[in-house]
Structures are given as structure tokens and as C-alpha cells.
Design an enzyme around this catalytic site. Structure first.
Site, mmCIF file in Angstrom:
data_model
loop_
_atom_site.group_PDB
_atom_site.id
_atom_site.type_symbol
_atom_site.label_atom_id
_atom_site.label_comp_id
_atom_site.label_asym_id
_atom_site.label_seq_id
_atom_site.Cartn_x
_atom_site.Cartn_y
_atom_site.Cartn_z
ATOM 1 N N ALA A 138 6.383 35.044 25.300
ATOM 2 C CA ALA A 138 5.413 34.426 27.398
ATOM 3 C C ALA A 138 5.876 34.063 28.440
ATOM 4 C CB ALA A 138 4.527 33.675 26.484
ATOM 5 N N SER A 139 5.482 33.002 29.051
ATOM 6 C CA SER A 139 5.531 32.932 29.971
ATOM 7 C C SER A 139 7.097 31.717 29.915
ATOM 8 C CB SER A 139 4.935 32.598 31.219
ATOM 9 O OG SER A 139 3.787 31.747 30.567
ATOM 10 N N ALA A 141 8.271 30.430 26.832
ATOM 11 C CA ALA A 141 8.713 30.650 25.182
ATOM 12 C C ALA A 141 8.163 32.142 24.976
ATOM 13 C CB ALA A 141 9.004 29.457 24.656
ATOM 14 N N GLN A 142 9.568 32.481 23.391
ATOM 15 C CA GLN A 142 9.173 33.630 22.543
ATOM 16 C C GLN A 142 9.515 33.304 21.437
ATOM 17 O OE1 GLN A 142 12.005 36.465 24.196
ATOM 18 N NE2 GLN A 142 13.795 35.572 22.554
ATOM 19 N N VAL A 143 9.076 34.009 20.357
ATOM 20 C CA VAL A 143 8.869 33.082 18.614
ATOM 21 C C VAL A 143 10.038 34.866 18.056
ATOM 22 C CG1 VAL A 143 7.749 33.437 17.081
ATOM 23 C CG2 VAL A 143 7.445 32.043 19.448
ATOM 24 N N LYS A 158 9.953 29.021 17.601
ATOM 25 C CA LYS A 158 9.787 29.356 19.534
ATOM 26 C C LYS A 158 11.198 28.783 19.928
ATOM 27 C CE LYS A 158 5.833 28.222 22.377
ATOM 28 N NZ LYS A 158 4.612 27.889 22.337
ATOM 29 N N ASP A 292 -5.620 25.898 25.551
ATOM 30 C CA ASP A 292 -5.082 27.044 25.732
ATOM 31 C C ASP A 292 -5.778 28.648 25.126
ATOM 32 O OD1 ASP A 292 -3.957 28.500 27.762
ATOM 33 O OD2 ASP A 292 -1.674 28.251 26.448
#
Length: 518
Positions: A138-139, A141-143, A158, A292
Site C-alpha cells: 500500500a502507500s 507499508a507492505q506486508v 508489516k 479505514d
């Protein structure tokens, strides 16, 4: 400071338009909103010459998502909100904006490992094993999937994007500049408090940039919702959590999209209702809600449990705001528009010099067209436009403490309408709101409030004489100040220095122009 950086912010605005032109997003947006004729010609004529200055973006993304992703994380956040509003931006644009939820280009595993090691130390790899490629980017972070060695459980790690803080600071500076420009050029917009809205947005996203706060929010949210039906919240592995890294329980489920949900055998209408009621239950009962709730953060477990992930943006409501919110919703549900208007005045949302009966009439014009109709017959864009017109007519200022609540309602309604285009949010909301009203505004609640008041007064009892003495002393000081003669008016100081400086600058500009052009 913002004024000194005005050229930088103007360049950011110019480059934003150039990026939309270079990626082809400008043309797609104009097509989506049906802009033709001379307005389209003027916009394209302005945008085309500067297109070369735009960012390229990731060519694997569709044009609109590509342009927004290229401009930075703050732009992506706004795009994520629009991605749930099929009724406002249309099907084609929604399909492109969905890529901003969790399908952005990932950064390399080596960078993710470096971030984790810098935060948790080199020995963390004894606990985090089988660290895999990112499964969602995503904008912010990433998992990554991994295994927590001490227990052997699968976990989700994350990791913040490298440099995301600096990029966000650059973007938010431009947003402040735009807001200030709007307030200066359009004085009527000050009622909407554009700069206050940007400030609120900044505080929310800056909290999202510290994953320790997100972990704390996930932990609190899980405690609040332990007894909730058909809801699952992943738990935090605190040993694997720091400012730029967070380790959570791994959860799997069906993506919250109509096709996959239907293929998994779930009733779309029931799932849509469950999503809406979950949001309202937490906002009203706990005053702490997931703010969100777009499709990328929702999953369905095989047994039908709703799984929520990504707790970076959470909303809070104090007890009095919750009560006002519930009464407003209940008033709309029962079509008691006069009570809705009265609550707005009691809460201070509407200036006291306005007419409560006229405000109730305006609210009826908003509510009545919505009742007893399915969502496919309702233009939410028109409803929002009339609501904005009504708030302007009655002098209502933007309430920053309600921005997250209103934003989440828009997002959740967008999700429910995606799942079930014929859903009516009022029907879904009614049982949750009525339950809250019964528990918090009935006779038992009044007795509970009275008991709480007595308890507070009993704690203050020993301090009452001192407080009374302080009040009397302050009143006496105020009386003495009023009795003093007013100081003589001072002669206004003439700004000779500024006048001289302006004259010198003007003369310098004239001389420069003569040298350049003559």
C-alpha cells in the site's frame, strides 16, 4: 514558512497536473465525468505543454492509479477514499482506484530486511523465519508472510516504505498551501476550514507512520470487541514490533469483492449489513472504531466471520459526541427532523441565531427522498451536494472531531453498495442505533448518569470550599479591573520601514525589467 516555500508548492501543483497528463489519467478523468466541448479543450490545452514535467509512474498500473501513486502517499490516501464511491466517480474510475488499496508496486525484500534489522536488531531473524515476498503493498507499508519461530505460528510482518515520512511531509506541505490559497481566494470557503481539515488529515497519517501506535490500536480494538458476534481481530506479537515494523497474527479470508464473496457461498446483502452494523456498533458503543474500512482491509473467514486488518487509522468519539450522533441518526430513522435539528443546536453544530424550524425543514428535504428506496435509485452525489448547500446556508463550520466519522461512513457505505447495490443504509443502521438509544438514553441510563454525577460530586466535596474561594477571588479581580480607568488611546505607528522597503523593491523590479526587456 509556507509563504517562503510557495514556489516549491506551486511547482508541486504544476507537476501534479503534468503527471496526470503524462500518464493518460487526465483524459480518462475527463471521459469519466463526461467533460466535453470547450472546457475539455481548455484543460487539455493547459495540461499538454507541461506534460513532459510529469512523473512517469509505474507502467503496470492503470492510468489514474499510476498518476496518483507517482505523486506520493498523501495523494494515495485520497484516492483510496474515492475508490469506494462508485456512485460518485463511476465504475471505470473505481476499478482503477482499487489498485491503490493493496496492489501498489512493492519495494525489494532486501530493503524490507534492512528496515527490520535496523529496528529490531540482527538477532530478530532467530524469531522471524521463512520471511517471504510481499503479499500486499500500500502507500505507507507492505506486508510479508513469515513464521514466528518461538510458537511456530504464521505471522504477517508489516514494514514501512523507506523514505515515506519525507515524501509525506513534502506532499502535506503542498496541501497546506492549496488550502491557504483556497481560503484566500474564496473567503466563503473559510467556513469549511480547509487548513484545519488538512491538519487533521496530517495528524491521522503521521500516527499511521508509527507502527507501535498501530499495534496499540489493534490490541485495544481486540479487547473492546471480544464478545462481538462474527468478528475476528488478529493479535500483536510485541517482540516483533517497533516504530517501522509490526508483527501480527496471520489471517486468511475472502477478499471483500462481490465476485469472490458470492463464489464463497455468502449472501451479499447479509455481508453488506454486517459490515455497516459492525462499524456503527463500535462507533456508538465503544467510541473507538476502525476508520479505514475499505475493501483492502476487510476479509471474510470461511465460517463467515468478518476479519479486520490494518489499524493505522482509528477514530475516537467522546460520550457526548456519541450521544449526539446517535440521536441524529435515530431522528432520521424515525423521520423526527425537528429533533435532529434540535440536537444540532444543542451540540453547537449550528449557530444559535439560526431558525431551528427552518433547519428542520431543510433536513426533511435531505432525508425524505432517501427513505423506502433502494440505493440504485439514490444519487449520493446529489445528496452530498444538497447537504453541503444546507450547511452553508445555516453557517455550519466543519467539525474536525467528526471528520474521521463522516469519512468512514462514506467509505463503509461505498463498500456496502459495492456488495449490494440495492442496500439501504438506514435499514441496516436501525437495530444498532435503537439498541444504543435504549441502553444510553432510557430510564436506566438516566439513573446511571445521576449516580455517576453524585460520585463525581462526592470526590469534589472536600475541595468545594477552596474552589468557592477561588471563584470569589477571580470575581473580585475582574471587578477591580473593570473599575480602573481605561488607558489613553495610543497613536497608531506608521509603517514607514515597510513603506520604504516596498518602494525599494518596486524600484529594483522596474530597473530589472528595463534591463531585461529594453
Amino acid at each position: 514558512m509556507s509563504f517562503l516555500r510557495a514556489p516549491e508548492h506551486l511547482w508541486t501543483l504544476l507537476r501534479t497536473g503534468a503527471t496526470f497528463e503524462r500518464t493518460g489519467a487526465m483524459r480518462e478523468i475527463l471521459d469519466s465525468f463526461g467533460v466535453h466541448g470547450w472546457p475539455r479543450f481548455v484543460l487539455r490545452a493547459i495540461a499538454r505543454p507541461v506534460g513532459l514535467f510529469g512523473r512517469r509512474g509505474d507502467a503496470s498500473l492503470p492510468p489514474i492509479a499510476r498518476a496518483i501513486q507517482a505523486m506520493g502517499p498523501a495523494y494515495v490516501k485520497f484516492g483510496q477514499i474515492l475508490s469506494t464511491r462508485r456512485d460518485i466517480v463511476g465504475d471505470e474510475m473505481v476499478a482503477q482506484l482499487r489498485y491503490l488499496q493493496d496492489r501498489l508496486p512493492p519495494f525489494p525484500n532486501e530493503e524490507a530486511r534492512a528496515e527490520i534489522e535496523s529496528e529490531l536488531g540482527a538477532d530478530i531473524w532467530e524469531k522471524i523465519t521463512q520471511f517471504g515476498d510481499p503479499v500486499g503493498a500500500a502507500s505507507i507499508a507492505q506486508v510479508h508472510p513469515a513464521v514466528w519461530a518461538p510458537t511456530g505460528e504464521r505471522v504477517a510482518v508489516k514494514v514501512l516504505r523507506p523514505g515515506v515520512r519525507a515524501k509525506f511531509s513534502r506532499d502535506i506541505g503542498a496541501f497546506y498551501f492549496i488550502a491557504g490559497l483556497i481560503e484566500w481566494l474564496v473567503p466563503m470557503s473559510r467556513r469549511l476550514r480547509p487548513k484545519a481539515i488538512i491538519s487533521h488529515f496530517e495528524s491521522v497519517v503521521r500516527a499511521e507512520l508509527d507502527l507501535r501506535l498501530e499495534a496499540a490500536a489493534a490490541s485495544e480494538y481486540a479487547e473492546n470487541t471480544q464478545g462481538d458476534p462474527k468478528l475476528r481481530i488478529p493479535y500483536v506479537q510485541w517482540e516483533g514490533t517497533a516504530r517501522r515494523v509490526m508483527t501480527l497474527q496471520w489471517v486468511e479470508g475472502t477478499m471483500m469483492e462481490p465476485g469472490p464473496v458470492a463464489e464463497a457461498g455468502f449472501n451479499l446483502s447479509e455481508v453488506a449489513t454486517h459490515v455497516m452494523q459492525t462499524f456503527l456498533r463500535h462507533a456508538l458503543r465503544d467510541g473507538f472504531f476502525h476508520a479505514d474500512m475499505h475493501q483492502g482491509n476487510l476479509r471474510l473467514a470461511p465460517n463467515g466471520d468478518l476479519i479486520l486488518i490494518d489499524f493505522g487509522i482509528m477514530g475516537r468519539l467522546d460520550p457526548m459526541t456519541r450521544r449526539h450522533y446517535a440521536e441524529i441518526l435515530h431522528g432520521f430513522l424515525t423521520r423526527n427532523y425537528l429533533r435532529v435539528a434540535e440536537v444540532h443546536f444543542e451540540a453547537g453544530y449550528v449557530p444559535p441565531d439560526r431558525n431551528v424550524m427552518l433547519f428542520a425543514q431543510a433536513l426533511r428535504a435531505i432525508g425524505e427522498p432517501i427513505f423506502d428506496q433502494d440505493a440504485s435509485n439514490i444519487s449520493m452525489a446529489k445528496v452530498l451536494a444538497y447537504l453541503l448547500e444546507t450547511t452553508e446556508r445555516f453557517g455550519m463550520a466543519t467539525r474536525t472531531e467528526l471528520i474521521l466519522l463522516q469519512r468512514t461512513m462514506v467509505v463503509v457505505e461505498g463498500v456496502t453498495r459495492t456488495l449490494d447495490p440495492n442496500a439501504n443504509i438506514f435499514n441496516a443502521a436501525k437495530p444498532v442505533v435503537e439498541e444504543y438509544i435504549l441502553r444510553n438514553l432510557g430510564p436506566a441510563a438516566l439513573a446511571r448518569d445521576a449516580a455517576e454525577t453524585v460520585k463525581v460530586l462526592s470526590r469534589l466535596g472536600p475541595r468545594m470550599p477552596g474552589l468557592a474561594a477561588e471563584v470569589l477571588m477571580l470575581a473580585e479581580e475582574a471587578r477591580v479591573r473593570r473599575a480602573r480607568p481605561a488607558p489613553p488611546p495610543q497613536k497608531p505607528r506608521r509603517p514607514w520601514r515597510w513603506l520604504l522597503l516596498g518602494t525599494l523593491l518596486g524600484a529594483g523590479l522596474v530597473m530589472l525589467a528595463q534591463m531585461v526587456f529594453f
